[in-house]
Write a protein that holds these residues in place. Sequence first.
Motif, short mmCIF file in Angstrom:
data_model
loop_
_atom_site.label_atom_id
_atom_site.label_comp_id
_atom_site.label_asym_id
_atom_site.label_seq_id
_atom_site.Cartn_x
_atom_site.Cartn_y
_atom_site.Cartn_z
N ARG A 219 53.60 -27.81 -54.57
CA ARG A 219 54.50 -26.51 -55.12
C ARG A 219 53.11 -25.79 -55.65
N LEU A 220 52.19 -26.07 -56.42
CA LEU A 220 51.41 -25.07 -56.76
C LEU A 220 50.39 -24.64 -55.43
N GLU A 221 50.20 -25.58 -54.52
CA GLU A 221 49.50 -25.15 -53.44
C GLU A 221 50.15 -23.87 -52.43
N VAL A 222 51.62 -24.09 -52.50
CA VAL A 222 52.47 -22.93 -51.95
C VAL A 222 52.24 -21.60 -52.71
N HIS A 223 52.19 -21.79 -53.88
CA HIS A 223 52.03 -20.53 -54.96
C HIS A 223 50.45 -19.93 -54.60
N GLN A 224 49.65 -20.82 -54.40
CA GLN A 224 48.53 -20.17 -54.11
C GLN A 224 48.38 -19.46 -52.59
N VAL A 225 48.96 -20.11 -51.78
CA VAL A 225 49.12 -19.20 -50.48
C VAL A 225 49.85 -18.05 -50.70
N MET A 226 50.97 -17.85 -51.47
CA MET A 226 51.42 -16.72 -51.74
C MET A 226 50.29 -15.61 -52.33
N ASP A 227 49.55 -16.12 -53.32
CA ASP A 227 48.62 -15.25 -53.83
C ASP A 227 47.48 -14.63 -52.90
N ASP A 228 47.16 -15.67 -52.10
CA ASP A 228 46.16 -15.20 -50.94
C ASP A 228 46.69 -14.23 -50.01
N MET A 229 47.96 -14.43 -49.78
CA MET A 229 48.67 -13.48 -48.80
C MET A 229 48.78 -12.14 -49.43
N ARG A 230 49.16 -12.06 -50.75
CA ARG A 230 49.31 -10.90 -51.36
C ARG A 230 47.93 -10.27 -51.63
N SER A 231 46.82 -10.83 -51.63
CA SER A 231 45.32 -10.24 -51.77
C SER A 231 45.07 -9.52 -50.31
N ALA A 232 45.84 -10.24 -49.26
CA ALA A 232 45.48 -9.71 -48.06
C ALA A 232 46.65 -8.40 -47.64
N ASP A 233 47.35 -8.20 -48.71
CA ASP A 233 48.25 -7.17 -48.56
C ASP A 233 49.31 -7.41 -47.45
N ILE A 234 49.66 -8.76 -47.49
CA ILE A 234 50.95 -9.02 -46.46
C ILE A 234 52.02 -8.57 -47.24
N ASP A 235 52.84 -7.97 -46.34
CA ASP A 235 54.42 -7.43 -46.77
C ASP A 235 55.35 -8.16 -46.71
N PHE A 236 55.57 -9.21 -45.83
CA PHE A 236 56.44 -10.21 -45.41
C PHE A 236 56.18 -11.56 -45.23
N LEU A 237 56.81 -12.42 -46.35
CA LEU A 237 56.65 -13.83 -46.09
C LEU A 237 57.87 -14.65 -45.64
N THR A 238 57.70 -15.27 -44.75
CA THR A 238 58.61 -16.37 -44.16
C THR A 238 58.43 -17.69 -44.59
#
Length: 310
Positions: A219-238
């Motif tokens: 679970r925490l690994e998924v949260h980290q991926v989300m944080d990494d995506m937001r750091s890259a300014d990604i708009d949409f997560l699936t």
Amino acid sequence: MNDLSQTPRPERQRKPDWIRVKAPTSAGFAATRELMRSKSLTTVCEEAACPNIGECWSKKHATVMILGDTCTRACAFCNVKTGMPRAVDPMEPQNVADAAAQMGLEHIVITSVDRDDLKDGGASQFVKVIEAIRRSNPTTTIEILTPDFRNKHEAAVEAIVAARPDVYNHNLETVPRLYPTIRPGARYYASLRLLESVKNLDPTIFTKSGIMLGLGEERLEVHQVMDDMRSADIDFLTMGQYLQPTPKHAKVAEFVTPQAFQAFGAIGRAKGFMLVASTPLTRSSYHAGDDFAKMKAARDAKLGKVVAGA
């Protein structure tokens, strides 16, 4: 001596009710399949054995896969065949544009196999397809789902961004720890840099990325991926459930419940994504046209607030 013929084969994990879908039988499905055949086009819907093919094709929604049907890599999750691809089809861009016009598409998704054999990784074919669609169908919005263009992504992304697709998608697929076994030909941080570079080159292009759940991630690994995506300014997560396409592919470690997907979706929205799609059956291009409209509306509303507060 043991009789090996009597040794029972290990059973594949049974799918829960929430992941099962009906076999496609509609007239719309048949019409879409016939059109793709007539234009000599490949779809990721078929090649990747997408569970939503019946629903999407019955509505004349399809994700076209350019650059052939053979990938130069062999990812442990993917059902697309691997080997030495055929030569690039010069008629493919116009065939894609013609199919989009015949289907009356308001939004089209274009993806491809990995083509590590090509000098530009196939980027120029993406550009030609975008240009052909713009000429034939100027009101159709265009979403692309590209490979990582390994070791050549800077020039490839620059060329594609200059062609101005409306949405640039590139999937991270899984958490960094699982890359060596699930996505061995790719590099997690290279994929993040690719998506970040899209925004640096043209902030008006929506960026999108997705991951599969049920491969053994924490679970925490998924949260980290989300944080990494937001750091890259990604708009949409699936986020969607991984399904084992054949016994040769990576096994399903877990069937993640719909409630857990909802919880991940809420966390993603709290982290600042413009849009999050998180259900067991979510796939990269599932409801892509509707989701593009939602992203555009969300950005327009945000810009309106900024202007009003200025």
